[in-house]
Design an enzyme around this catalytic site. Structure first.
Site, PDB file in Angstrom:
ATOM      1  N   TRP A  35       0.798  -1.226   0.000  1.00  0.00           N
ATOM      2  CA  TRP A  35       0.000   0.000   0.000  1.00  0.00           C
ATOM      3  C   TRP A  35       0.831   1.276   0.000  1.00  0.00           C
ATOM      4  O   TRP A  35       0.334   2.338  -0.306  1.00  0.00           O
ATOM      5  CB  TRP A  35      -0.957   0.029   1.193  1.00  0.00           C
ATOM      6  N   LYS A  85      -2.162  -8.638  -7.715  1.00  0.00           N
ATOM      7  CA  LYS A  85      -3.096  -8.208  -6.670  1.00  0.00           C
ATOM      8  C   LYS A  85      -2.535  -6.969  -5.991  1.00  0.00           C
ATOM      9  O   LYS A  85      -1.545  -7.040  -5.261  1.00  0.00           O
ATOM     10  CB  LYS A  85      -3.303  -9.289  -5.613  1.00  0.00           C
ATOM     11  N   PRO A  86      -3.152  -5.795  -6.203  1.00  0.00           N
ATOM     12  CA  PRO A  86      -2.708  -4.611  -5.469  1.00  0.00           C
ATOM     13  C   PRO A  86      -3.250  -4.649  -4.047  1.00  0.00           C
ATOM     14  O   PRO A  86      -4.189  -5.414  -3.746  1.00  0.00           O
ATOM     15  CB  PRO A  86      -3.333  -3.454  -6.263  1.00  0.00           C
ATOM     16  N   GLU A 142      -5.541  -3.874  -1.112  1.00  0.00           N
ATOM     17  CA  GLU A 142      -6.952  -3.478  -1.100  1.00  0.00           C
ATOM     18  C   GLU A 142      -7.137  -2.061  -0.567  1.00  0.00           C
ATOM     19  O   GLU A 142      -8.181  -1.442  -0.799  1.00  0.00           O
ATOM     20  CB  GLU A 142      -7.775  -4.463  -0.272  1.00  0.00           C
ATOM     21  N   GLU A 164      10.378  -9.050  -1.176  1.00  0.00           N
ATOM     22  CA  GLU A 164      10.980  -7.799  -0.691  1.00  0.00           C
ATOM     23  C   GLU A 164      10.132  -7.383   0.496  1.00  0.00           C
ATOM     24  O   GLU A 164       9.009  -6.922   0.339  1.00  0.00           O
ATOM     25  CB  GLU A 164      10.985  -6.736  -1.798  1.00  0.00           C
ATOM     26  N   CYS A 211      10.158   1.027   3.561  1.00  0.00           N
ATOM     27  CA  CYS A 211      10.932  -0.055   4.165  1.00  0.00           C
ATOM     28  C   CYS A 211      12.417   0.269   4.250  1.00  0.00           C
ATOM     29  O   CYS A 211      13.160  -0.386   4.987  1.00  0.00           O
ATOM     30  CB  CYS A 211      10.709  -1.360   3.421  1.00  0.00           C
ATOM     31  N   GLU A 230       9.620  -2.722  13.234  1.00  0.00           N
ATOM     32  CA  GLU A 230       9.342  -1.740  12.180  1.00  0.00           C
ATOM     33  C   GLU A 230       8.086  -0.943  12.515  1.00  0.00           C
ATOM     34  O   GLU A 230       6.986  -1.492  12.555  1.00  0.00           O
ATOM     35  CB  GLU A 230       9.178  -2.461  10.842  1.00  0.00           C
TER      36      GLU A 230
END
Length: 501
Positions: free
Chosen positions: A173, A197-198, A200, A271, A305, A403
């Site tokens: 996202w 698939k992007p 949602e 990744e 990231c 993170e």
């Protein structure tokens, strides 16, 4: 705990919002070159503008059946696409770049509305997306491999690089358009077809890309199925006709994909997350290092990231560096994307992520850590959090090891080079790091000792399509960008011909 407020941050908002209709794409799945409706019984997923909390669109929650239909289209398209020449594939990639350039304003508007990105970040994303396709167009025509020759008596060997087949892609996202490009460009360049698939939460720019490419590129080489990872992503990972799954996302998502893909022994390209250490030695240009962290730690509101989020500074200069850093970060401008070109920090992507970052800050306060700047949510509409600097962080503190993925930078100290390297490498992640020093010996020695896929010296978060991006350890495996990505999305075949008989 000592808390000092440098200056209260406020959210810049447009005084008189001008409502400009977004050039929204269709909400269906994109399969075999056309948009198709989702399954009749599938629910819809609302897409929210994180700066205003308004629903701007809704998409279909894809099913396993939708994935199967898209994979079948990709398999059919692959029959001819795999046999195209590098030049023919390069022409398609250059065409894609040209089409994105021609629709730049629409992509920037959609990306800002869907993600809350300030104008400068959205513009950079689109520019980098175009460059990614142009680079891969050229790179696809320059693949090198082991030279053919007689390696056994009377036998000539030829090394072929072939497409792997249909590739399942799952994108995150935080950079929806750019991360789609990082996958689509080398996968198509290597002669594969795609089912993507992007996220949602941020699917709109990917669907817009499909819309503007419809009828302009071969049908079926790029298919998009929207929906939840536990359904669409799961089916991509297990589908018998998918040869490889490529994911950019969280460690948890990567583990799930790898576990499912492993059952059919399909290849996986991951990744994943990062917690990039910034190692500042006492001889470094401290002002330049602080300015570098300001940019690389807070770009895209820290939702990156590779963000420069964990500073390790030598104890002899820690106080001076921290002063510079707080002054630098204190000048950041927070706001909605449409409130001015000077806005640098937008909102968190969603209510759920906003709550996660808020919880991390609460944990830091509860642990008695020093919040030198920020540390709070910003009141009002939207998922905004103050740019935050937390200092005097002890070794292995949770806020310095997990993170956060928000506008939060922590500062720790070290007393020797050996300690700095050990502490930097204690991270479960291995994506990126940076070293700040004027010592030429350290610039050569320390990067070799750091267990990260990318190590910058006297800079951070500088990327180029020509060089690889990817990590070690918990950050996954495989490489995006560069010729290495083309290697990842192709397979090696050895043909040996007996000419002595």
């Amino acid at each position: 705990m000592t808390t000092t407020q440098h200056e209260a941050f406020t959210v810049h908002r447009p005084a008189d919002p001008v409502v400009v209709p977004l050039p929204l794409p269709p909400a269906g799945h994109f399969i075999a070159g056309a948009f198709v409706p989702g399954s009749a019984d599938s629910p819809r997923i609302d897409v929210v503008n994180p700066a205003t909390e308004e629903v701007i669109a809704s998409i279909h929650a894809g099913t396993a059946g939708d994935v199967d239909t898209a994979v079948a289209a990709a398999v059919e398209a692959q029959k001819s696409w795999r046999n195209t020449t590098p030049k023919e594939r390069a022409d398609v990639l250059n065409l894609i770049a040209n089409i994105i350039e021609a629709n730049r304003a629409a992509f920037e508007a959609i990306e800002s509305a869907n993600t809350g990105k300030p104008p400068a970040v959205a513009e950079d994303d689109v520019t980098s997306t175009i460059d990614t396709f142009r680079f891969m167009a050229g790179a696809s025509r320059t693949l090198t491999s082991m030279a053919g020759g007689d390696y056994a008596t009377d036998h000539t060997s030829v090394i072929l690089r072939e497409p792997v087949g249909v590739v399942g892609v799952i994108t995150p996202w935080n950079y929806p358009l750019l991360m789609a490009a990082w996958k689509i460009a080398p996968i198509l360049a290597a002669g594969n077809s795609i089912v993507l698939k992007p996220s949602e939460q941020t699917p709109l720019s990917t669907l817009k890309l499909a819309e503007v490419l419809a009828g302009r590129i071969p049908d079926g080489i790029l298919n998009v199925v929207t929906g939840q990872g536990r359904i669409v992503g799961q089916r991509l990972s297990e589908h018998p006709d998918i040869a490889l799954v490529a994911l950019t996302g969280s460690v948890t998502s990567g583990q799930a994909v790898a576990e499912t893909a492993g059952r059919s022994v399909k290849r996986v390209h991951l990744e994943l997350g990062g917690k990039a250490p910034v190692v500042v030695f006492p001889d470094a240009d401290l002002q330049a290092a602080a300015a570098g962290v300001r940019n690389a730690g807070f770009w895209n509101a820290g939702q990156d990231c590779g963000a420069a989020c964990r500073v390790l500074v030598h104890e002899a200069v820690a106080e001076e560096f921290t002063r510079y850093l707080v002054n630098e970060v204190g000048t950041l401008v927070v706001g909605a994307p449409d409130s001015g070109a000077d806005v640098e920090i937008g909102p968190m992507i969603s209510r759920a992520h906003f709550e996660r970052v808020k919880e991390s800050l609460a944990d830091a306060r509860a642990a008695g850590l020093t919040i030198a700047l920020g540390g709070s949510v910003l009141e009002g509409t939207g998922y905004f959090i103050e740019p935050t600097v937390i200092t005097d962080v002890p070794s292995r503190a949770p806020i310095a090891t997990h993170e956060i993925f928000g506008p939060v930078v922590t500062v720790e100290t070290f007393s020797s080079t050996e300690e700095a390297v050990r502490r930097a490498n204690e991270s479960p992640y291995g994506l990126s790091a940076s070293v700040w020093t004027r010592d030429s010996s350290l610039t050569l020695r320390v990067p070799k000792q750091l267990d990260f896929g990318t190590v910058w010296v006297n800079s951070h978060l500088v990327l180029a399509c020509e060089v690889p991006w990817g990590g070690f350890k918990g950050s996954g495996y495989g490489r995006d960008l560069s010729l290495y990505a083309l290697d990842d999305y192709s397979r090696t075949k050895h043909v040996m011909i007996n000419h002595g008989a």
